[in-house]
Design a protein around this motif. Structure first.
Motif: not given
Length: 328
Positions: A108-112, A233-236, A256-259, A263-266
């Motif tokens: 979270r710190i890195r994302d911020q 994860l909201g991917l379905v 979790n939107r961050y995770v 995954l989508v970027h990967g």
């Protein structure tokens, strides 16, 4: 803040004043000889409180806020939490260990800080445009162009703006150094943990994705099957089905939107750069690409990756096997 006991289920409402609440819960639970079920709304401080209550030998069920909220008062909340806690099909939030909370905080710190870097670059680019100095798009190109613009006496930047941009550029360099430090710390954790090393064998999952999954999912035992993790994860696809007619819409984007973003970027990187002639996913990706838009194929690949993650987490020592199709 309130706490109550309802029908053999101990209910806590609000964890803002956690120390006082813990004292009340501790006294009530200590008075009970038998282990109790403690239902709490998942909110700030609930993870810490759940660990403390579990140490007393009781079972904690953390409930997502959307399953509890109604017309807001403590009595209604206590009644709703007690009802939800005792439902056999309800989905609860898994209490995180301290190592997971620490790792999640790093992410979270890195994302911020990454977001702050983007805002800072956009602000500096806008300042330069006010003086007719156009800098190229992209963080890497911007960092190359800005020093040249500051050192160019021929452009229309005023002395005050040059000084201001110089200070902001120094802030940017300090911010990037801090991002590098946090990233190295996350990568060190990924190299140290057996689970993350196994997750990184999956195409499209690196140190950031593996550690984010470890922090948020843990051992994955809370999911009965692989599809449950992808759905969490909201991917379905989300549904709007009635009268026996099934209507599938876009992905639900829950969890979790961050995770999900990692995954989508990967998946997007894997979709573009994976050697499909030497990987078991190659033929499957070719079929997807032939019948749907690339963006949909990328999200489908992200959902597939989430299912593979579940298999790796739930099978000790499991790795992703590429299996060259030519020798399968």
């Amino acid at each position: 803040m309130a706490c109550a006991s309802t029908g053999g289920v101990f209910v806590s409402i609000g964890v803002q004043n956690s120390l006082q609440l813990l004292g009340k819960i501790h006294a009530a639970l200590t008075a009970r000889a038998d282990p109790s079920i403690v239902g709490m709304e998942s909110c700030a401080g609930s993870q810490w409180l759940a660990r403390r209550i579990q140490a007393l030998g009781h079972k904690v069920r953390l409930i997502p806020a959307q399953f509890v909220k109604s017309n807001k008062n403590d009595i209604i909340d206590a009644e709703a939490i007690a009802e939800v806690t005792t439902r056999p099909t309800m989905r609860f939030v898994t209490a995180k260990a301290t190592d997971q909370v620490d790792l999640q905080a790093l992410h979270r710190i890195r994302d911020q800080m990454v977001g702050s870097r983007t805002r800072l670059i956009n602000q500096m680019r806008a300042f330069c445009l006010e003086y007719g100095v156009a800098l190229r798009q992209g963080a890497g190109l911007f960092k190359l162009d800005l020093p040249q613009a500051l050192n160019d006496p021929e452009n229309d930047l005023s002395p005050a703006m040059r000084r201001l941009l110089g200070d902001l550029h120094a802030d940017l360099l300090r911010l990037e150094e801090r991002i590098r430090q946090v990233t190295k710390e996350i990568e060190a954790i990924a190299d140290r943990e057996d689970v993350t090393r196994r997750l990184m064998t999956i195409p499209g999952i690196g140190a950031l994705g593996a550690t984010a999954l470890l922090a948020d999912v843990g051992d994955g035992l809370q999911f009965r099957k692989a599809r449950d993790l992808a759905a969490w994860l909201g991917l379905v696809p989300r549904q709007y089905s009635t009268g026996g007619k099934q209507t599938l819409l876009g992905i639900s984007k829950r969890g979790n939107r961050y995770v999900r973003k990692l995954l989508v970027h990967g998946a997007r990187s894997c979709f573009r750069h994976l050697d499909r002639t030497r990987d078991r996913l190659g033929n499957w990706l070719n079929g997807l690409e032939a019948r749907m838009h690339p963006n949909k194929a990328v999200v489908a690949l992200a959902a597939k990756m989430a299912r593979i993650v579940w298999a790796v987490l739930n099978k000790p020592g499991a790795l992703y096997e590429r299996r060259d199709p030519a020798f399968a």
